[in-house]
Design an enzyme around this catalytic site. Structure first.
Site, PDB file in Angstrom:
ATOM      1  N   ARG A  47       0.836  -1.201   0.000  1.00 20.87           N
ATOM      2  CA  ARG A  47       0.000   0.000   0.000  1.00 20.87           C
ATOM      3  C   ARG A  47       0.868   1.248   0.000  1.00 20.87           C
ATOM      4  O   ARG A  47       0.512   2.271  -0.579  1.00 20.87           O
ATOM      5  CB  ARG A  47      -0.939   0.003   1.221  1.00 20.87           C
ATOM      6  CG  ARG A  47      -1.719   1.296   1.397  1.00 20.87           C
ATOM      7  CD  ARG A  47      -2.815   1.175   2.446  1.00 20.87           C
ATOM      8  NE  ARG A  47      -2.390   0.514   3.664  1.00 20.87           N
ATOM      9  CZ  ARG A  47      -1.669   1.105   4.633  1.00 20.87           C
ATOM     10  NH1 ARG A  47      -1.276   2.360   4.502  1.00 20.87           N
ATOM     11  NH2 ARG A  47      -1.350   0.430   5.719  1.00 20.87           N
ATOM     12  N   TYR A  99     -14.583  18.264 -16.554  1.00 16.34           N
ATOM     13  CA  TYR A  99     -14.956  16.861 -16.705  1.00 16.34           C
ATOM     14  C   TYR A  99     -16.038  16.520 -15.677  1.00 16.34           C
ATOM     15  O   TYR A  99     -15.886  16.798 -14.486  1.00 16.34           O
ATOM     16  CB  TYR A  99     -13.717  15.972 -16.519  1.00 16.34           C
ATOM     17  CG  TYR A  99     -14.023  14.531 -16.230  1.00 16.34           C
ATOM     18  CD1 TYR A  99     -14.758  13.758 -17.126  1.00 16.34           C
ATOM     19  CD2 TYR A  99     -13.605  13.942 -15.044  1.00 16.34           C
ATOM     20  CE1 TYR A  99     -15.063  12.436 -16.848  1.00 16.34           C
ATOM     21  CE2 TYR A  99     -13.893  12.620 -14.763  1.00 16.34           C
ATOM     22  CZ  TYR A  99     -14.633  11.870 -15.664  1.00 16.34           C
ATOM     23  OH  TYR A  99     -14.933  10.562 -15.360  1.00 16.34           O
ATOM     24  N   ASP A 170      -5.360  19.329 -15.528  1.00 21.27           N
ATOM     25  CA  ASP A 170      -5.776  18.019 -16.025  1.00 21.27           C
ATOM     26  C   ASP A 170      -5.356  17.959 -17.491  1.00 21.27           C
ATOM     27  O   ASP A 170      -5.947  18.604 -18.354  1.00 21.27           O
ATOM     28  CB  ASP A 170      -7.290  17.859 -15.884  1.00 21.27           C
ATOM     29  CG  ASP A 170      -7.800  16.509 -16.381  1.00 21.27           C
ATOM     30  OD1 ASP A 170      -7.034  15.792 -17.050  1.00 21.27           O
ATOM     31  OD2 ASP A 170      -8.971  16.183 -16.113  1.00 21.27           O
ATOM     32  N   LYS A 195      -6.477   6.363 -19.851  1.00 31.47           N
ATOM     33  CA  LYS A 195      -6.697   6.836 -21.218  1.00 31.47           C
ATOM     34  C   LYS A 195      -5.455   6.622 -22.086  1.00 31.47           C
ATOM     35  O   LYS A 195      -5.060   5.495 -22.332  1.00 31.47           O
ATOM     36  CB  LYS A 195      -7.150   8.290 -21.169  1.00 31.47           C
ATOM     37  CG  LYS A 195      -8.325   8.555 -20.216  1.00 31.47           C
ATOM     38  CD  LYS A 195      -9.520   7.651 -20.463  1.00 31.47           C
ATOM     39  CE  LYS A 195     -10.789   8.074 -19.741  1.00 31.47           C
ATOM     40  NZ  LYS A 195     -10.715   8.041 -18.270  1.00 31.47           N
TER      41      LYS A 195
END
Length: 371
Positions: A47, A99, A170, A195
């Site tokens: 983690r 977005y 972004d 993406k």
């Protein structure tokens, strides 16, 4: 090194004793401690860190020209970490066509702790009118989703610096190959690595790259390690595999998108084409200044209502009607249907992620769908 070389070699962190050229997948969740109680291998619990994640963060950092990167389990989680790190009562300036996933976060998760204004950030002379005493973050999305607006990163960066705001960009639609916001004044660059960085529609992820390892970076790092919304070793392995071809995939996406945009721009059943590579795009000159290409995304307004737009996306044969972008396959969707009843996206807008198929096949498919 040039981006093409960095993408291939910067991720080779681990020199395995077996001589692997490609880093293996490290699935262990915990690591041996030394006699002194330390961790001689550099990792203590997956983690907190993992060799595959460390390699992923290193290569994205180098591609973006930053100081360090935090990888997350999704793009939404990466962006949300920034909002989580802000003090209650903070004010955010964000794009009016932000977005929808991030806008939904602000409106439904952070509405009681943060305040925000959604502003047309292409009108840079108007931005300072929204800055308040409690404004701490300027969030920019360029190119924007789905209207392909372009914000002048350098100019907005100067405004953010003047008012001591955190400046986050972004850059998902651009990828690190086409745009490097840190070089233009950004403090943080966000990517949905799902993406273009992933590029094959088979892995979920997000990243935040920082210009400096400062106090705000430490807050994000704590959210990443303590909250634990991190990509798995296999997710990181897939992303690392994909990054090696990123530069060349992006070239193909850009080439196909530009040809498709020019074709659609002349089509009798298309009202408008939103693509930064068209000279008619209102921010075309800004794109040429801050990007190395025009990208693989475009949107069109059909000459017709929502029913006609849905008819088009239901008639394609080569394009896949699906939500996402940046994969090798071309995707198409009626965007307002995805965003829901509160969407401000025009009802006749179709968003297109242009893939790497032969351009003649893509044009022929849209010709019959529009026809």
């Amino acid at each position: 090194m040039k981006p093409e070389t960095t993408a291939i070699h910067a991720s080779n962190l681990v020199k395995a004793v077996t001589g692997d050229v490609t880093s293996p997948i490290h699935l262990s969740t915990t690591y041996f401690r030394g006699e002194d109680g330390g961790y001689p291998g550099g990792h203590m619990y997956s983690r907190v860190s993992n060799p595959n994640r460390s390699a992923l963060e290193k290569v994205i950092t180098e591609l973006e020209g930053g100081a360090d990167t935090c990888a997350f389990s999704s793009g939404n989680t990466a962006g949300m970490a920034i909002f989580q790190a802000l003090k209650p009562g903070s004010h955010i300036i964000a794009p009016d066509d932000m977005y929808w996933g991030f806008k939904k976060q602000l409106l439904t998760i952070f509405a009681d702790t943060l305040s925000f204004d959604f502003v047309d950030l292409t009108e840079v002379d108007n931005v300072e009118n929204y800055i308040k005493a409690n404004t701490v973050l300027l969030w920019v999305e360029t190119p924007s989703n789905p209207l392909l607006k372009i914000c002048d990163i350098e100019v907005l960066g100067k405004i953010a610096k003047k008012h001591e705001l955190i400046f986050a960009v972004d850059s998902t639609f651009a990828s690190p190959i086409l745009q490097n916001p840190i070089a233009l004044g950004a403090d943080i660059v966000m990517h949905s690595t799902t993406k273009y960085i992933g590029g094959h529609s088979d892995v979920l992820g997000g990243s935040l790259t920082f210009a400096a390892k400062n106090e705000f970076f430490d807050k994000i790092k704590n959210i990443q390690e303590t909250g634990g919304a991190v990509p798995s070793p296999f997710d990181c392995f897939l992303l690392l595999r994909s990054i090696k071809t990123l530069a060349y995939r992006i070239k193909g996406h850009c080439e196909n998108a530009e040809k498709l945009a020019n074709y659609l721009n002349e089509h009798s059943k298309v009202e408008a084409v939103y693509y930064p590579g068209l000279p008619s795009h209102p921010q075309h000159e800004i794109v040429k200044k801050q990007m190395k290409g025009f990208g693989g995304m475009l949107s069109i307004l059909t000459k017709g209502d929502a029913d006609f737009a849905r008819k088009v996306v239901n008639s394609v044969k080569v394009f896949s009607q699906a939500t996402s972008l940046g994969g090798v396959e071309s995707l198409i969707e009626h965007r307002a249907s995805v965003e829901g009843p509160t969407s401000k996206t025009p009802q006749n807008l179709i968003r297109i992620s242009v893939g790497l198929e032969h351009i003649d096949d893509l044009i022929a498919d849209l010709e019959q769908a529009l026809g």
